[in-house]
Design a protein around this motif. Structure first.
Motif, short mmCIF file in Angstrom:
data_model
loop_
_atom_site.label_atom_id
_atom_site.label_comp_id
_atom_site.label_asym_id
_atom_site.label_seq_id
_atom_site.Cartn_x
_atom_site.Cartn_y
_atom_site.Cartn_z
N CYS A 242 43.61 33.51 45.91
CA CYS A 242 43.11 32.27 46.50
C CYS A 242 42.69 32.60 47.92
CB CYS A 242 44.19 31.19 46.49
SG CYS A 242 43.66 29.63 47.22
N VAL A 243 41.45 32.31 48.26
CA VAL A 243 40.93 32.71 49.58
C VAL A 243 41.24 31.70 50.67
CG1 VAL A 243 39.11 34.16 48.61
CG2 VAL A 243 38.62 31.77 49.14
N ASN A 244 41.66 30.50 50.29
CA ASN A 244 41.98 29.47 51.28
C ASN A 244 43.29 28.77 50.89
OD1 ASN A 244 40.81 28.19 49.09
ND2 ASN A 244 39.70 26.70 50.32
N GLU A 245 44.33 29.55 50.81
CA GLU A 245 45.65 29.09 50.37
C GLU A 245 46.20 27.93 51.20
OE1 GLU A 245 48.31 29.60 47.40
OE2 GLU A 245 47.25 31.44 47.87
N GLU A 246 45.77 27.83 52.45
CA GLU A 246 46.33 26.82 53.36
C GLU A 246 45.87 25.39 53.06
OE1 GLU A 246 42.42 27.98 54.88
OE2 GLU A 246 44.11 29.17 54.22
N VAL A 247 44.80 25.23 52.31
CA VAL A 247 44.32 23.88 52.01
C VAL A 247 45.00 23.35 50.75
CG1 VAL A 247 42.10 24.24 53.14
CG2 VAL A 247 42.29 24.60 50.69
N ARG A 248 45.17 22.04 50.71
CA ARG A 248 45.80 21.42 49.54
C ARG A 248 44.76 21.14 48.45
NH1 ARG A 248 50.11 18.76 47.42
NH2 ARG A 248 49.78 16.66 46.64
N LYS A 249 43.59 20.69 48.85
CA LYS A 249 42.51 20.40 47.90
C LYS A 249 41.33 21.33 48.19
CE LYS A 249 43.50 15.62 46.87
NZ LYS A 249 42.95 14.30 46.68
N GLY A 250 40.63 21.70 47.15
CA GLY A 250 39.45 22.54 47.31
C GLY A 250 39.77 24.02 47.42
N ARG A 251 40.86 24.44 46.80
CA ARG A 251 41.20 25.87 46.83
C ARG A 251 40.16 26.66 46.04
NH1 ARG A 251 47.75 25.83 46.25
NH2 ARG A 251 48.12 25.21 48.39
N LEU A 252 39.80 27.81 46.59
CA LEU A 252 38.82 28.68 45.97
C LEU A 252 39.47 29.98 45.52
CD1 LEU A 252 36.00 28.13 48.58
CD2 LEU A 252 35.92 27.41 46.19
N TYR A 253 39.13 30.40 44.33
CA TYR A 253 39.69 31.62 43.76
C TYR A 253 38.60 32.63 43.49
CZ TYR A 253 44.07 29.15 43.08
OH TYR A 253 45.24 28.46 43.31
N LYS A 254 38.97 33.90 43.63
CA LYS A 254 38.04 34.98 43.28
C LYS A 254 38.84 36.12 42.68
CE LYS A 254 38.00 37.74 47.50
NZ LYS A 254 37.16 38.42 48.46
N CYS A 255 38.15 37.00 41.99
CA CYS A 255 38.78 38.18 41.39
C CYS A 255 39.04 39.23 42.47
CB CYS A 255 37.85 38.81 40.35
SG CYS A 255 37.94 38.04 38.75
N THR A 256 40.14 39.92 42.30
CA THR A 256 40.40 41.10 43.11
C THR A 256 39.61 42.26 42.48
OG1 THR A 256 42.29 41.73 41.75
CG2 THR A 256 42.73 40.31 43.68
N ASP A 257 39.61 43.40 43.14
CA ASP A 257 38.95 44.57 42.55
C ASP A 257 39.60 44.94 41.22
OD1 ASP A 257 37.15 44.73 44.65
OD2 ASP A 257 38.32 46.22 45.76
N LEU A 258 40.93 44.82 41.16
CA LEU A 258 41.64 45.08 39.91
C LEU A 258 41.24 44.06 38.85
CD1 LEU A 258 43.79 46.61 38.31
CD2 LEU A 258 45.52 45.13 39.37
N GLY A 259 41.11 42.80 39.25
CA GLY A 259 40.67 41.75 38.33
C GLY A 259 39.29 42.02 37.77
N LYS A 260 38.39 42.50 38.62
CA LYS A 260 37.04 42.84 38.15
C LYS A 260 37.07 44.00 37.17
CE LYS A 260 34.63 41.07 42.19
NZ LYS A 260 33.82 41.39 43.36
N GLU A 261 37.94 44.96 37.45
CA GLU A 261 38.06 46.11 36.56
C GLU A 261 38.54 45.68 35.17
OE1 GLU A 261 40.30 50.46 36.53
OE2 GLU A 261 40.33 49.26 38.36
N VAL A 262 39.54 44.79 35.15
CA VAL A 262 40.05 44.28 33.87
C VAL A 262 38.99 43.41 33.20
CG1 VAL A 262 41.79 42.75 32.82
CG2 VAL A 262 42.48 44.44 34.55
N ALA A 263 38.31 42.55 33.96
CA ALA A 263 37.28 41.67 33.39
C ALA A 263 36.16 42.47 32.75
CB ALA A 263 36.73 40.75 34.48
N ASN A 264 35.83 43.60 33.33
CA ASN A 264 34.76 44.43 32.75
C ASN A 264 35.15 45.04 31.42
OD1 ASN A 264 32.89 43.97 34.79
ND2 ASN A 264 33.67 45.64 36.05
N LEU A 265 36.45 45.09 31.13
CA LEU A 265 36.92 45.61 29.85
C LEU A 265 37.02 44.53 28.78
CD1 LEU A 265 39.73 47.99 31.16
CD2 LEU A 265 37.48 48.66 30.28
N LEU A 266 36.89 43.28 29.17
CA LEU A 266 37.01 42.16 28.21
C LEU A 266 35.80 42.11 27.30
CD1 LEU A 266 38.46 39.37 30.51
CD2 LEU A 266 39.65 40.58 28.69
#
Length: 86
Positions: free
Chosen positions: A62-86
């Motif tokens: 989560c790139v903006n953990e401090e906010v209560r609403k409107g939190r944004l998520y992105k993949c980590t490099d590890l997440g991208k590596e796993v996603a590419n194997l899906l």
């Protein structure tokens, strides 16, 4: 991270439709849980649970953990590596 650990993470993601699709949806994007839920036509609670699981495995962040609403998520490099194997 070695190949065996990558495959363990891949298995963890693949056993859940929600984790799999959530990870695929944010592989190259920043998104809020509500956006992901709308795209996948599932409930926000299912997406939030999937994001929580993925976050524990360091596949998403989560790139903006401090906010209560409107939190944004992105993949980590590890997440991208796993996603590419899906």
């Amino acid at each position: 991270m070695n190949e065996t650990e990558i495959y363990k993470l891949l298995g963890h993601v693949k056993i859940s439709f929600y984790r799999t699709e959530t990870l695929k949806t944010i592989t190259n994007d920043l998104k809020m849980p509500s956006q992901i839920a709308k795209e996948l036509n599932v409930s926000i609670s299912q997406v939030s649970s999937a994001l929580s699981d993925l976050k524990k495995k360091d596949l998403v962040v989560c790139v903006n953990e401090e906010v209560r609403k409107g939190r944004l998520y992105k993949c980590t490099d590890l997440g991208k590596e796993v996603a590419n194997l899906l």
